[in-house]
Design an enzyme around this catalytic site. Structure first.
Site, short mmCIF file in Angstrom:
data_model
loop_
_atom_site.label_atom_id
_atom_site.label_comp_id
_atom_site.label_asym_id
_atom_site.label_seq_id
_atom_site.Cartn_x
_atom_site.Cartn_y
_atom_site.Cartn_z
N THR A 1 26.14 55.04 43.01
CA THR A 1 25.74 56.44 43.17
C THR A 1 24.33 56.55 43.74
O THR A 1 24.07 57.37 44.64
CB THR A 1 25.83 57.17 41.82
OG1 THR A 1 27.17 57.10 41.33
CG2 THR A 1 25.42 58.63 41.96
N SER B 1 27.03 57.39 34.71
CA SER B 1 28.27 56.83 35.26
C SER B 1 29.12 57.94 35.89
O SER B 1 29.36 58.98 35.27
CB SER B 1 29.06 56.12 34.16
OG SER B 1 30.28 55.63 34.66
N SER B 2 29.58 57.72 37.11
CA SER B 2 30.48 58.68 37.78
C SER B 2 31.85 58.59 37.14
O SER B 2 32.49 57.54 37.16
CB SER B 2 30.58 58.36 39.28
OG SER B 2 29.33 58.47 39.90
N SER C 1 30.68 49.28 37.22
CA SER C 1 30.05 50.47 36.70
C SER C 1 28.60 50.16 36.32
O SER C 1 28.34 49.22 35.57
CB SER C 1 30.81 50.97 35.48
OG SER C 1 30.19 52.10 34.94
N GLY C 2 27.68 50.93 36.85
CA GLY C 2 26.27 50.72 36.58
C GLY C 2 25.58 49.81 37.56
O GLY C 2 24.41 49.48 37.39
N ASN D 1 26.48 52.39 31.62
CA ASN D 1 25.70 53.11 32.63
C ASN D 1 25.30 54.47 32.06
O ASN D 1 26.14 55.19 31.53
CB ASN D 1 26.56 53.29 33.90
CG ASN D 1 25.79 53.93 35.04
OD1 ASN D 1 24.60 54.21 34.91
ND2 ASN D 1 26.46 54.14 36.14
N GLY E 1 33.13 52.40 39.38
CA GLY E 1 33.17 50.95 39.48
C GLY E 1 34.16 50.33 38.50
O GLY E 1 34.71 51.00 37.62
#
Length: 967
Positions: free
Chosen positions: A47, A95-96, A42-43, A92, A325
């Protein structure tokens, strides 16, 4: 982007555009669907990488008339999904919080023509709760900071600090700059318009955001009797208005639950804790389903509409996978468990398609190979998803179990089922060294990326993900169209228990793996440089320990060893030969031998060196990219010649196919028409046979009284007679013909005959004008004189008598002056005058005036006969045109009788007889006519029948006239 357009993958340094270009070129040249998998923590930038790839495709792909809109919508779908599905986390800032797989559709020319998005497991729990230092989804802050005043007023929101809303303060995140949220609102508003949302849909979408915020601000209290009630009236009023439902109904649904048992409904009050839980469940359900509706709306906007142009044969797809992630927080719950499970599946796919399958490929093909060891994380995936034994199976079983099931009982059941597994440990099962790091309500999974502790608190509730029936009934009646579309009344009738969140996520991941396995994969490994979200190359910007850890658990070192020792390119013999066979005369256009021999022949012609390639049992392996580049360049140079050959062949094939189609169509039409004709002929024969039978039977019984056996014959006879009468009606009063009637129609026939004669008479009477009357009078005189006595009379009957046969210009002016006005010419006709002695023929004009008949030769009057002195007129009974005017021999002025011949003898004699009043003095002779010659002599004209008209003087001095007889 321009620098990477059309460049081979290994020609320049690694870049995200180079990989996107390589995928696009493979799509165009090999016509195989592609997919790009972005993975990392993540981060790490997944994306952003996916947006760069999408931007590259919309820039370098060719355009069509209707693809500009699709390009814009593909790009604008990202900010919309990020606003509703992304949030700030500890790792993040963007973050998604959902998984996204996007298919980009290309036509046969390589232009983007559409797209489709699949979403996975939105983190709905973030709506009601955020970890410390994190925010809710971006759209809430963007609406509050950037929304227009009229819009916020209508939604009941205040353009103020988000800290005033309960659902936005759970994470206690320090307020960030409002400029980003304001700009974000403008971007989202513009993107929704470009994508195709109308104003009403945008308004209703924002109403849902406001509904969630108002739900969070609804507070409950308990009265003295312990019943729960709502303490925030204005918030309830805003909710009922935005949802379009009755406020009292909504209030009851939030504080009571409805239970249906054996067909009876019971309503019981909720406790304070249950009411808060129901409120949060309602907020999460509304937001989660609205997000699914939003993705479906995006898919409708991105779908390619031209069904005539588009088909599966002419389109290709590049898939773009951007999922959450790998996450490791201080407190990890059900959402992190699902997210990390998804990453395990993607890592397993990477292992299966690269490390495992590639090495097995070398061994299967018999290529010399020293195996590279790697970690296969299938054991972790099985630990999570195995039937009846995996963590998801145990979780579902505990959710469905009756009794006092709780998160602690779920943890105990995990210990019983998975105790002793190398990658699973709990506080109870751990040794003294590890036990301190694991809480009593936690279990630890040893993932491919490291160890993660998961707190089981809330696992059962989040997995059940149920909304009480009472609230569903209210939402089904909502006036907000999006809410009413998300909550169907069919759900209330369905008695089946819905799938749990974990099982639904596992099934959707399985379908995703099938999609990815069906395409040619390319990988983007995103490396996170530091945990502080700091850019640059400083010590803080690049954490070597963190990067080494990611490189290690991602398996990049093993993959590099495999790639370095292996081959850059491999293809089946059939595919390789089919693509490059045009470069060798021996293999073009078709190779008749075996595939290995064909590939060996092609490689030999291309001058491949032994160290550049290997031939396996069914594949060719090329070690160096430059070898493939040279081959591709040769193919590009050859394409011009191939194109001409293909065009020639195609035109020939097209014309032959067209001829065969036309020929087949002709044969089909001919066969069909023959069948139609045959059936018609058979039907006509049957009808004819039946008719003939009835006719014969009727003929036999024709004299019998009318009955069914003879009525057809009798009707036919009558009909035939009437039709015969219709076709043969008399045309004039002189026509005496009439068909003979059958006995049964004798009386009717006489009646019809009388009617016909009466109609003819009436018709003649109507048509008689003065001119006609004169014609009829002359015709009556002609009939009285010649009727039944002269052969040529019947032919003259239908011919009208004219006023004169000589125009005024044909008569000499001197003759007219000599005659004077008192003796005006009434009728003139050209005649032939025969001398009385030698019977020589002389052309003359016969003029009938008011008092005399004048014989004229050009300007000279040869003879004048007064009507009073005319003794009579003689004609023969044959069809000749001779007539004799008898004059008294005592008249010294006359030279004797006139012998004349005229083509209009009936007309001329009739007019002369009327004008001279000698109607009864016309003599019709059968054989001969005698006429007077001067000095008492007499001449004779003999008439006989023959084949042709002949006029000669015979030896006895007579004039012989031979004329044909007319039947």
């Amino acid at each position: 982007m321009e620098r990477h357009r059309g460049v081979n993958f290994y020609e320049i340094s690694p870049h995200i555009f180079a990989l996107a270009n390589n995928s696009y070129r493979a799509l165009r040249t090999e016509r195989r669907d592609q997919c790009i998998l972005l993975s990392g923590e993540s981060g790490a930038g997944k994306t952003e990488a996916s947006k760069k790839i999408l931007q590259y495709y919309t820039h370098i792909c060719p355009t069509r008339n209707n693809t500009h809109t699709i390009r814009e919508r593909l790009l604008q779908s990202n900010p919309v999904l990020e606003a509703f599905g992304n949030a700030k986390t500890l790792r993040n800032d963007n973050s998604s919080r959902f998984g996204k797989y996007m298919d980009i559709q290309f036509d046969y020319k390589g232009a983007p023509i559409g797209g489709h998005i699949l979403n996975y497991l939105l983190e709905k729990s973030r709506v009601a709760h955020q970890n410390h230092g994190e925010r809710n989804f971006h759209i809430f802050y963007q609406l509050l900071e950037g929304g227009e005043e009229p819009l916020l007023k209508r939604l009941g929101l205040e353009k103020t600090n988000p800290q005033h809303y309960h659902y936005l303060v759970k994470g206690k995140c320090p307020r960030v700059s409002s400029i980003n949220d304001k700009n974000g609102w403008k971007v989202v508003r513009n993107a929704l318009t470009i994508i195709g949302f109308n104003e009403d849909e945008i308004q209703e979408l924002m109403e849902i955001v406001a509904i969630v915020l108002h739900l969070g601000n609804i507070q409950f209290g308990e009265d003295e009797e312990g019943e729960t009630h709502i303490t925030t009236g204005p918030q309830l009023q805003y909710l009922s208005q935005l949802l379009g439902v009755d406020g009292s109904v909504l209030k009851e649904a939030l504080t009571h639950k409805k239970i249906v048992a054996k067909g009876e409904e019971m309503i019981s009050p909720l406790s304070l804790e249950q009411a808060l839980s129901a409120r949060d469940s309602l907020a999460k359900a509304i937001y989660g389903r609205a997000f699914t509706w939003l993705v479906q709306k995006l898919n409708q906007s991105l779908a390619f509409k031209d069904e005539v142009y588009y088909s599966s044969k002419c389109s290709s797809i590049i898939g773009l996978l951007d999922v959450y992630g790998f996450e490791v927080f201080q407190h990890n719950s059900f959402e992190q468990f699902c997210i990390n499970y998804c990453n395990e599946k993607l890592q397993q796919l990477f292992v299966e398609l690269t490390l495992k399958s590639e090495q097995e490929d070398y061994e299967t093909e018999g290529v010399g190979w020293e195996r590279v060891e790697y970690f296969n994380n299938k054991i972790i995936c099985d630990l999570v998803e195995e039937k009846h034994k995996g963590i998801i199976a145990v979780l579902d079983e505990e959710c469905l179990r009756r009794g006092d099931a709780s998160d602690i009982t779920f943890l105990e059941k995990l210990e019983d089922s998975l105790g002793g597994h190398a990658h699973f440990v709990t506080h109870k099962m751990a040794n003294g060294k590890i036990r301190k790091a694991i809480g009593r309500e936690e279990f630890r999974l040893v993932h491919y990326a490291g160890e993660v502790n998961y707190n089981v608190s809330g696992f059962l509730d989040k997995n059940n993900d149920l909304l009480c029936r009472h609230l569903k009934e209210v939402l089904c009646q909502s006036g907000n169209h999006i809410v009413s579309q998300c909550f169907h009344a069919d759900e209330l009738m369905d008695q089946r228990r819905p799938e749990t969140a974990a099982t639904e996520f596992k099934l959707s991941l399985a379908k995703l793996m099938e999609i990815l396995m069906s395409k040619e994969p390319l990988y983007v490994r995103c490396i996170k440089p530091n945990d502080a979200k700091q850019p640059g190359k400083s010590i803080c910007g690049f954490d070597e320990v963190l990067v080494r850890h990611q490189v290690k658990y991602l398996g990049l070192m093993e993959y590099l060893r495999v790639r370095r020792a292996g081959f850059a390119y491999r293809r089946n013999f059939e595919v390789f030969l089919e693509r490059y066979k045009s470069l060798c005369p021996d293999t073009w256009p078709n190779w008749r031998g075996t595939l290995p021999e064909g590939v060996a022949t092609l490689v030999k012609h291309l001058n491949y060196k032994p160290e550049e390639y290997k031939l396996g049992r069914s594949k060719i392996f090329i070690r160096f990219p430059r070898t493939l580049f040279v081959t591709e360049d040769a193919l590009e140079a050859k394409k011009q010649t191939i194109a001409v050959t293909l065009q020639t062949s195609w035109r020939g094939y097209r014309e032959r196919a067209k001829y065969h189609r036309i020929r087949h169509a002709v044969i089909v039409i001919q066969s069909w028409w023959r069948g139609v004709k045959g059936r018609r002929k058979a039907m006509h024969r049957r009808q004819a046979a039946d008719t003939i039978r009835k006719f014969i039977k009727g003929f036999i019984l024709r004299n019998e009284p009318r009955c069914p056996d003879n009525e057809y014959f009798l009707d036919h006879v009558r009909f035939s007679f009437l039709m015969k009468v219709k076709r043969n009606l008399p045309k004039s009063l002189l026509d005496k013909s009439w068909p003979r009637p059958p006995p049964s129609l004798t009386e009717a026939s006489e009646h019809l005959h009388r009617m016909c004669i009466r109609n003819l008479v009436s018709d003649y009477c109507r048509r008689i004008q003065p001119e006609w009357k004169k014609q009829l009078e002359q015709k009556v005189v002609a009939s009285a004189i010649f009727g039944g006595q002269k052969d040529c009379y019947p032919q003259s009957v239908p011919k009208l008598f004219v006023a004169t046969r000589l125009e005024a210009e044909e008569i000499n002016l001197k003759v007219l002056q000599t005659l004077g006005n008192d003796n005006k010419v009434k009728y003139g006709v050209p005649v032939i005058k025969y001398d009385r002695h030698g019977f020589r023929a002389r052309m003359r004009q016969l003029l009938l005036t008011t008092s005399s008949a004048v014989l004229v030769q050009e300007a000279k009057i040869k003879q004048r006969i007064d009507y009073g002195t005319l003794l009579g007129i003689s004609v023969s009974s044959l069809s000749d045109g001779f007539f004799v005017l008898h004059i008294p021999t005592t008249d010294s002025k006359q030279k004797g009788d006139l012998v004349l011949q005229c083509d209009y003898v009936i007309e001329a004699v009739t007019k002369l007889a009327i004008m001279a009043d000698k109607i009864h003095n016309v003599n019709i002779s059968q054989d001969s006519i005698r006429f007077a010659i001067a000095r008492g002599k007499e001449g004779v004209i003999d008439f006989t029948s023959g084949s042709d008209l002949r006029v000669v003087k015979t030896k006895n001095g007579h004039l012989s006239v031979t004329t044909p007889r007319i039947s």
